[in-house]
Design a protein around this motif. Structure first.
Motif, PDB file in Angstrom:
ATOM      1  N   VAL A   1       0.861  -1.199  -0.085  1.00  0.00           N
ATOM      2  CA  VAL A   1      -0.042  -0.082  -0.198  1.00  0.00           C
ATOM      3  C   VAL A   1       0.995   0.946  -0.137  1.00  0.00           C
ATOM      4  CG1 VAL A   1      -1.837   1.043   0.933  1.00  0.00           C
ATOM      5  CG2 VAL A   1      -1.477  -1.441   1.407  1.00  0.00           C
ATOM      6  N   ASP A   2       0.593   1.608  -1.698  1.00  0.00           N
ATOM      7  CA  ASP A   2       1.818   2.940  -0.891  1.00  0.00           C
ATOM      8  C   ASP A   2       0.998   4.429  -1.561  1.00  0.00           C
ATOM      9  OD1 ASP A   2       3.333   5.448  -1.888  1.00  0.00           O
ATOM     10  OD2 ASP A   2       3.539   4.721  -4.607  1.00  0.00           O
ATOM     11  N   THR A   3       0.792   4.775   0.131  1.00  0.00           N
ATOM     12  CA  THR A   3       0.321   6.051   0.600  1.00  0.00           C
ATOM     13  C   THR A   3       0.861   7.816  -0.129  1.00  0.00           C
ATOM     14  OG1 THR A   3       1.156   6.218   2.491  1.00  0.00           O
ATOM     15  CG2 THR A   3      -0.733   4.999   2.539  1.00  0.00           C
ATOM     16  N   TYR A   4       0.200   8.152  -0.211  1.00  0.00           N
ATOM     17  CA  TYR A   4       0.440   9.870  -0.755  1.00  0.00           C
ATOM     18  C   TYR A   4      -0.189  10.292   0.034  1.00  0.00           C
ATOM     19  CZ  TYR A   4       0.889  13.982  -2.760  1.00  0.00           C
ATOM     20  OH  TYR A   4       0.612  15.431  -3.747  1.00  0.00           O
TER      21      TYR A   4
ATOM     22  N   GLN B   1       0.983  14.374   2.581  1.00  0.00           N
ATOM     23  CA  GLN B   1       1.796  15.190   3.493  1.00  0.00           C
ATOM     24  C   GLN B   1       1.484  15.597   4.664  1.00  0.00           C
ATOM     25  OE1 GLN B   1      -0.159  18.362   0.406  1.00  0.00           O
ATOM     26  NE2 GLN B   1       2.340  17.900  -0.657  1.00  0.00           N
ATOM     27  N   THR B   2       2.264  16.374   4.926  1.00  0.00           N
ATOM     28  CA  THR B   2       1.572  17.017   7.305  1.00  0.00           C
ATOM     29  C   THR B   2       0.755  18.384   6.610  1.00  0.00           C
ATOM     30  OG1 THR B   2       3.985  17.195   7.506  1.00  0.00           O
ATOM     31  CG2 THR B   2       3.529  18.595   8.561  1.00  0.00           C
ATOM     32  N   GLU B   3       0.669  18.877   5.561  1.00  0.00           N
ATOM     33  CA  GLU B   3      -0.522  19.642   5.204  1.00  0.00           C
ATOM     34  C   GLU B   3      -1.696  19.188   5.583  1.00  0.00           C
ATOM     35  OE1 GLU B   3       2.496  19.839   3.186  1.00  0.00           O
ATOM     36  OE2 GLU B   3       3.353  21.746   3.142  1.00  0.00           O
TER      37      GLU B   3
ATOM     38  N   GLY C   1       1.978  21.076  -4.343  1.00  0.00           N
ATOM     39  CA  GLY C   1       3.433  21.296  -4.400  1.00  0.00           C
ATOM     40  C   GLY C   1       3.921  19.847  -5.208  1.00  0.00           C
ATOM     41  N   ASP C   2       2.934  18.607  -5.565  1.00  0.00           N
ATOM     42  CA  ASP C   2       3.944  18.120  -5.946  1.00  0.00           C
ATOM     43  C   ASP C   2       3.191  17.717  -7.380  1.00  0.00           C
ATOM     44  OD1 ASP C   2       5.704  16.560  -4.871  1.00  0.00           O
ATOM     45  OD2 ASP C   2       3.600  16.278  -3.127  1.00  0.00           O
ATOM     46  N   ALA C   3       4.008  17.334  -8.534  1.00  0.00           N
ATOM     47  CA  ALA C   3       3.483  16.990 -10.264  1.00  0.00           C
ATOM     48  C   ALA C   3       3.430  15.422  -9.528  1.00  0.00           C
ATOM     49  CB  ALA C   3       4.814  16.927 -10.736  1.00  0.00           C
TER      50      ALA C   3
ATOM     51  N   HIS D   1      12.510  12.876   4.107  1.00  0.00           N
ATOM     52  CA  HIS D   1      12.297  13.685   5.152  1.00  0.00           C
ATOM     53  C   HIS D   1      12.805  15.312   4.142  1.00  0.00           C
ATOM     54  CE1 HIS D   1      15.006  11.474   8.589  1.00  0.00           C
ATOM     55  NE2 HIS D   1      13.564  10.749   8.367  1.00  0.00           N
ATOM     56  N   ARG D   2      11.654  16.424   4.456  1.00  0.00           N
ATOM     57  CA  ARG D   2      11.324  17.963   3.451  1.00  0.00           C
ATOM     58  C   ARG D   2      11.956  18.512   4.387  1.00  0.00           C
ATOM     59  NH1 ARG D   2       5.252  19.078   3.347  1.00  0.00           N
ATOM     60  NH2 ARG D   2       6.070  21.191   2.840  1.00  0.00           N
ATOM     61  N   MET D   3      13.583  19.494   2.832  1.00  0.00           N
ATOM     62  CA  MET D   3      14.143  20.286   2.965  1.00  0.00           C
ATOM     63  C   MET D   3      13.714  21.364   2.580  1.00  0.00           C
ATOM     64  SD  MET D   3      16.765  18.399   5.734  1.00  0.00           S
ATOM     65  CE  MET D   3      16.517  17.097   4.313  1.00  0.00           C
TER      66      MET D   3
HETATM   67  C1  6R9 Z   1       3.243  11.647   4.513  1.00  0.00           C
HETATM   68  C2  6R9 Z   1       4.594  12.427   4.291  1.00  0.00           C
HETATM   69  C3  6R9 Z   1       4.983  15.219   1.684  1.00  0.00           C
HETATM   70  C4  6R9 Z   1       6.022  15.232   0.072  1.00  0.00           C
HETATM   71  C5  6R9 Z   1       4.747  15.394  -1.068  1.00  0.00           C
HETATM   72  C6  6R9 Z   1       5.796  14.008  -1.841  1.00  0.00           C
HETATM   73  C7  6R9 Z   1       5.977  13.263  -0.845  1.00  0.00           C
HETATM   74  C8  6R9 Z   1       4.419  11.265   0.325  1.00  0.00           C
HETATM   75  C9  6R9 Z   1       4.124  10.015  -1.161  1.00  0.00           C
HETATM   76  C10 6R9 Z   1       5.412  10.921  -1.851  1.00  0.00           C
HETATM   77  C11 6R9 Z   1       5.382  10.384  -3.796  1.00  0.00           C
HETATM   78  C12 6R9 Z   1       3.896   8.480  -1.699  1.00  0.00           C
HETATM   79  N1  6R9 Z   1       5.958  11.824  -0.680  1.00  0.00           N
HETATM   80  N2  6R9 Z   1       4.562  10.416   0.205  1.00  0.00           N
HETATM   81  N3  6R9 Z   1       5.405  11.027  -2.563  1.00  0.00           N
HETATM   82  N4  6R9 Z   1       4.572   9.372  -2.933  1.00  0.00           N
HETATM   83  N5  6R9 Z   1       3.750   7.754  -1.503  1.00  0.00           N
HETATM   84  O1  6R9 Z   1       6.107  12.389   3.990  1.00  0.00           O
HETATM   85  O2  6R9 Z   1       4.163  14.274   4.350  1.00  0.00           O
HETATM   86  O3  6R9 Z   1       7.093  14.437   5.270  1.00  0.00           O
HETATM   87  O4  6R9 Z   1       4.743  16.571   4.580  1.00  0.00           O
HETATM   88  O5  6R9 Z   1       6.209  15.438   2.452  1.00  0.00           O
HETATM   89  O6  6R9 Z   1       6.356  14.628   0.725  1.00  0.00           O
HETATM   90  O7  6R9 Z   1       6.534  15.120  -2.749  1.00  0.00           O
HETATM   91  O8  6R9 Z   1       4.345  16.625  -1.195  1.00  0.00           O
HETATM   92  P1  6R9 Z   1       5.811  15.665   4.644  1.00  0.00           P
END
Ligand code: 6R9
Length: 662
Positions: free
Chosen positions: A421-424, A426-428, A512-514, A538-540
């Protein structure tokens, strides 16, 4: 594609949802067991959101006072509210109600850094601990709405502290205990925290982390903090400041009155969590109470098919949103067991995750692609020496998972018996946006597949903002309708919230993602389109690292780019020019690295640091990062249009320098 073809080419195959294997409990059926059921529920969540969310809220969360309005406001105006009129308490929902119903069920299993040191906490014990910490907070004079910063290792006490905050309506601000004193101080000041909870030390992979020392250093510049509660993780002697610092064990033992939960409004703030944006200043995303809990409980239940008797393990640190939503609040709100993993995947060896799965009979395991890739590289033996027969589902989060790693995860870890299960998200977002459902969705390796309930994604042309409908389109990923767990604001800067997320494209939330939507409607996230880089999940922000680098007195200028990395997804490559008269040396390089580690923390350490004479710039003086990215990636032959570059003669020495390094 025929079956033979897909066998030849597993990374391009379609994987139909699993029939229930012998691993599936006999007395249960999956919450969502067909794609039709998913479709019907998703359709309802979009077409009749009030009906859908009213049902979910009443199924999953107990309100002390019922809400009168499901949702109001709009994304465009950035004033979304959920479940207004309701009153509830998060810790009541995650602790008290289970302590009443199933007091002896295990709430938390703690897998300590040192193997063999595991412990478990039942719901009854959890309630006792949460109530004691809440009592300590009351004795500190903390009141509803006050902020508490948490700088803790991955121990049950970290979750207990979060729950104790929510018990009193205090707002927690968890800061990853790998951030430097400087970063911690910035986050404490920005959130105006009144108290800090930390530990004497932390332990990760056998290494000691000096948490209390870092907190002491941070507090030199934070006047808002009057109390520090120090959990004894290792028992080491640490300096305690009289009147300010309080021992966890002593303070808890002095509590002898039960502290009841304080019921708060649905839209009262619940926590702040900092994340990186495209500028240097981290953003404190503000999450509120009812919407967050409903969103997290709903997604935990359906995405992981979580139910009674399950043992769920999310390996993410509580310092990240994944640790908040799926390490703590999601599983506890459903009354199941969550495993808190203090260690690292390769300590004492690369079978640590899998031995942990066996020891605690983990049923669902959730980790990041970077961990999967690095374990894959070390070979199958570390997996094959373990049993793993308790596993029913394996999941991934944090960055795009490459199909090769996906297939390895599925076959070697999941033994072709566990859905991946690949979950996409974000923090937001607070909770999952796009994800397969394990027993309903046909998966494709590398695709997060379809939207979660309540999520209506749109792919827009990045330049015109026009929605690209239909299959086979590529663009920026936006969400069209509000969902309950979306962050409501950036602390102290609502305008930045509006410009970053709500006004980038009209009327929609901008991720913010493509992303690409393929011919079958599957979503494939390709990564950030802004100046945010993602290293091991880790987002930076590049700006944040650049401003750390220029704190070093030898540095004149710096430009940071993210480049592709086989293990960590992206890695940090920093280009630096030195102050006039200084010569490149190993010592200068080491000192620049040390500056970054002090300013931000070890996670921001550049993998490559390249000292150059000059940075490529436009005629108007802007650094051309695109060129640096190409050069650093060994693609100097594909630099594209260079007409804006002020001094093209800089290119040859730059390329030469990088070639030596690549
Ligand atoms: C939950 C988390 C968010 C950013 C997001 C994207 C990347 C997270 C992903 C993914 C592809 C997935 N991202 N999960 N890209 N497939 N399953 O990671 O939150 O730390 O805020 O990061 O991470 O780029 O915009 P956060």
């Amino acid at each position: 594609m025929t079956v033979e073809e897909s066998q030849l080419n597993p990374i391009h195959a379609l994987y139909e949802p699993y029939p229930l294997t012998s691993r599936y409990p006999k007395d249960r059926t999956p919450w969502i067991s067909s794609f039709e059921q998913y479709k019907a529920m998703h359709d309802q969540s979009i077409n009749e959101p009030d009906v859908f969310w009213r049902l979910r809220a009443s199924e999953l969360v107990e309100f002390d006072t019922p809400f009168h309005t499901v949702c109001s406001g709009s994304l465009g105006e950035g004033n979304v509210k959920w479940f207004e009129g309701g009153k509830l308490n998060i810790s009541y929902n995650c602790v008290d109600r289970w302590a009443e119903k199933t007091p002896d069920a295990v709430a938390i299993i703690y897998e300590a850094d040192q193997p063999g040191g595991a412990k478990s906490v039942t719901y009854k014990e959890l309630l006792d601990q949460v109530s004691r910490v809440a009592g300590v907070f009351k004795s500190f004079g903390l009141e509803k709405g006050d902020t508490v910063a948490i700088y803790m290792p991955m121990v049950p006490e970290a979750a207990i502290t979060m729950l104790a905050c929510t018990r009193l309506g205090l707002v927690h601000n968890v800061v990853f205990a790998g951030f430097s004193a400087h970063s911690l101080a910035e986050r404490i000041r920005d959130s105006n925290a009144k108290a800090v909870v930390t530990s004497d030390q932390g332990l990760r992979g056998g290494k000691i982390i000096h948490n209390k020392k870092i907190v002491d250093e941070a507090l030199l510049t934070c006047s808002s903090v009057t109390k520090v509660l120090v959990f004894e993780r290792t028992g080491a002697e640490v300096p305690m400041q009289q009147g300010r610092d309080v021992s966890w064990s002593k303070a808890l033992s002095e509590q002898n009155e039960f502290v009841p939960p304080v019921f708060v409004d649905s839209e009262d703030p619940m926590f702040i969590l900092y994340t990186s944006g495209s500028t240097g200043k981290p953003k404190g995303l503000l999450h509120t109470t009812a919407g967050y809990l409903v969103g997290v409980a709903m997604t935990t239940k359906y995405t992981f098919d979580l139910g009674k008797d399950d043992v769920f393990c999310c390996s993410a640190d509580i310092g990240w949103i994944t640790g908040h939503s799926y390490g703590v609040y999601g599983p506890l709100s459903l009354g199941v067991t969550t495993v808190i993993f203090e260690s690292v995947p390769n300590y004492p060896d690369a079978s640590r995750f899998w031995k942990t799965v066996d020891e605690h009979k983990i049923t669902q395991f959730y980790t990041a692609p970077t961990a999967i890739r690095s374990l894959r590289r070390l070979g199958d033996d570390f997996v094959n020496c373990t049993d793993l027969s308790s596993l029913r589902l394996i999941a991934s989060v944090g960055e795009p998972i490459n199909p090769e790693a996906w297939v390895w995860y599925k076959s070697v870890v999941g033994k072709d018996l566990c859905p991946v299960v690949d979950t996409y998200w974000q923090t937001e977002n607070g909770s999952h946006l796009i994800t397969p459902l394990p027993f309903a969705t046909t998966t494709k390796p590398g695709s997060a597949t379809f939207p979660m309930f309540g999520i209506e994604p749109a792919i827009l042309d990045p330049n015109t903002g026009e929605e690209l409908t239909g299959p086979n389109v590529k663009g920026v990923l936006c969400i069209k309708k509000p969902w309950p767990s979306i962050a409501r604001s950036i602390l102290g800067d609502h305008d930045r919230y509006l410009t970053t997320y709500m006004h980038a494209y009209k009327g929609v939330y901008f991720t913010g993602d493509a992303a690409r939507r393929d011919e079958d409607g599957y979503y494939w996230i390709s990564g950030r389109v802004d100046d945010v880089i993602n290293v091991s999940g880790h987002r930076m922000s590049t700006a944040e690292i650049e401003s750390a680098i220029i704190q070093n007195e030898s540095v004149a200028e710096s430009a940071v780019v993210g480049i592709e990395d086989e293990i960590t997804g992206q890695s940090i490559c920093a280009f630096v020019t030195l102050q006039a008269g200084l010569k490149e040396s190993d010592q200068i390089k080491k000192s620049i690295i040390a500056t970054v580690r002090t300013e931000i923390g070890p996670i921001a350490t550049p993998k490559n640091l390249i000292l150059v004479n000059e940075l490529p710039k436009t005629r108007s003086g802007k650094i051309i990062r695109r060129i640096l990215r190409k050069v650093a990636s060994g693609e100097a032959d594909q630099l594209g249009d260079l007409s804006t570059m002020s001094d093209p003669s800089l290119l040859a020495p730059l390329v030469e320098k990088c070639c030596r390094w690549v």
